[in-house]
Enzyme design. Structure first.
Site, mmCIF file in Angstrom:
data_model
loop_
_atom_site.group_PDB
_atom_site.id
_atom_site.type_symbol
_atom_site.label_atom_id
_atom_site.label_comp_id
_atom_site.label_asym_id
_atom_site.label_seq_id
_atom_site.Cartn_x
_atom_site.Cartn_y
_atom_site.Cartn_z
ATOM 1 N N ARG A 214 3.146 -6.015 -14.410
ATOM 2 C CA ARG A 214 2.996 -5.060 -13.303
ATOM 3 C C ARG A 214 3.296 -3.690 -13.892
ATOM 4 N NH1 ARG A 214 3.779 -5.579 -7.534
ATOM 5 N NH2 ARG A 214 4.634 -3.691 -6.565
ATOM 6 N N HIS B 193 -5.487 -4.877 -7.969
ATOM 7 C CA HIS B 193 -4.451 -5.815 -7.526
ATOM 8 C C HIS B 193 -5.109 -7.185 -7.283
ATOM 9 C CE1 HIS B 193 -0.640 -7.068 -6.308
ATOM 10 N NE2 HIS B 193 -0.400 -6.304 -5.266
ATOM 11 N N GLN C 194 -3.269 -10.249 -5.541
ATOM 12 C CA GLN C 194 -3.108 -10.066 -4.107
ATOM 13 C C GLN C 194 -4.357 -10.503 -3.364
ATOM 14 O OE1 GLN C 194 -0.323 -8.760 -2.141
ATOM 15 N NE2 GLN C 194 -1.657 -9.821 -0.695
ATOM 16 N N ASP D 109 -3.153 -0.786 3.801
ATOM 17 C CA ASP D 109 -2.166 -0.692 2.727
ATOM 18 C C ASP D 109 -1.349 0.572 2.941
ATOM 19 O OD1 ASP D 109 -0.793 -1.155 0.348
ATOM 20 O OD2 ASP D 109 -2.337 -0.265 -0.915
ATOM 21 N N CYS E 66 -0.647 -5.925 2.466
ATOM 22 C CA CYS E 66 -0.121 -6.534 1.246
ATOM 23 C C CYS E 66 1.383 -6.347 1.074
ATOM 24 C CB CYS E 66 -0.870 -6.014 0.022
ATOM 25 S SG CYS E 66 -0.607 -4.254 -0.299
ATOM 26 N N ARG F 178 0.733 -15.553 -1.969
ATOM 27 C CA ARG F 178 0.832 -15.058 -3.339
ATOM 28 C C ARG F 178 1.347 -16.174 -4.255
ATOM 29 N NH1 ARG F 178 1.673 -9.613 -4.393
ATOM 30 N NH2 ARG F 178 1.658 -10.285 -6.572
#
Length: 315
Positions: free
Chosen positions: A104, A131, A134, A231, A270, A298
């Site tokens: 990440r 991402h 996700q 988001d 998310c 996830r």
């Protein structure tokens, strides 16, 4: 050849569907897979964090352990990455110790360089531009809601409202196109997906039958949608907070906007959420929200990905 998962389209639409079926199986039998335990040899996975994390850290660390593997969690403060060791050197060292690298990080150039020099699979746990893990969880959540074969994600209408110029917007456009879905992005100028992302989506949609429409009208984007996603507007390191909030407030996911979606539409975010900014409490905690199912998925989606990439398990 080593397979990496840096962007959603590093796999094919058929492989995406295969992974989602595998993720559903893993959710139904959470402790029934030991794909990272090969004849008593536990595969090790480095999980590297250059950004703070809650769900990503927990889901990967727990998922690797549940697959019978050994998670090795590193961050820049406790490793030489924080003291200037090069990405190339780090990639070569980690490749001699572990069976895969999950990272990440910030710029996509960093993960691209890591993958260039690594001899084991590299997985994108979030960059500024993408991402993809996700979105596997998001698609799994949509499929669960529809209670249908994953193949029938094709034709599902998803609206993404707010800031679509970064990782979640890009991955939503590409991953949903791969599933043959119809994506409508509602975002103001300056917050819309880049031309190269839309061009790649158009190429994918020519194969899958999906579509992408971009509009600056939030109501037009959401009207009739089966899924409404958003988001955070404010991420780490972003400046001009007041201007961003002013620009994006008309795209807040609230009850009035959600009322234009299909009656049985679901809501995705998310996380982490800035309640009262991009989404209201009434929507986040309401009956149409699948935000916490999405967060749970996830774990299952990433377990399927790691078993598929590292363990060769494609049950």
């Amino acid at each position: 050849m080593t397979r990496h998962f840096l962007k959603d389209h590093d796999i094919t639409p058929a492989e995406q569907a295969e992974l989602l079926r595998f993720a559903a199986a893993m959710k139904n039998d959470r402790h029934g897979f030991d794909s990272l335990n090969h004849q008593g040899r536990l595969r090790s996975v480095a999980v590297v964090f250059e950004k703070p994390s809650t769900r990503t850290r927990l889901s990967f660390q727990i998922g690797i352990a549940e697959l019978g593997g050994h998670p090795v969690v590193l961050d820049s403060q406790s490793s030489q990455l924080g003291r200037g060791e090069s990405i190339a050197d780090t990639a070569q060292v980690l490749s001699r110790y572990v069976d895969a690298i999950v990272i990440r990080t910030f710029g996509d150039d960093r993960i691209a360089e890591l993958a260039q020099h690594a001899t084991v699979p590299v997985v994108n746990a979030l960059t500024d531009g993408w991402h993809p893990c996700q979105l596997l969880a998001d698609l799994q959540t949509v499929a669960e809601h529809r209670r249908e074969s994953l193949h029938t994600l094709r034709g599902t209408k998803l609206a993404f409202v707010g800031d679509a110029a970064f990782n979640m917007g890009n991955s939503t456009v590409i991953a949903c196109s791969m599933a043959g879905m119809h994506v409508r992005v509602g975002a103001p100028a300056g917050y819309q997906p880049a031309d190269d992302v839309l061009e790649r989506a158009a190429e994918i949609n020519a194969e899958t039958g999906g579509s992408v429409t971009v509009t600056d009208d939030a109501v037009k984007a959401v009207t009739g949608a089966d899924v409404v996603s958003t988001d955070a507007w404010l991420s780490m390191g972003m400046k001009d907070h007041e201007q961003r909030v002013a620009d994006l407030t008309p795209y807040q996911l609230n009850a009035a906007l959600l009322g234009h979606a299909a009656e049985d539409a679901i809501v995705l975010h998310c996380l982490p959420a800035h309640r009262g900014e991009e989404i209201t409490d009434a929507v986040m905690d309401g009956p149409q929200s699948r935000v916490f199912d999405q967060a749970e998925n996830r774990l299952h989606a990433q377990k399927a990905l790691l078993a598929w990439l590292i363990g060769g398990d494609r049950r």
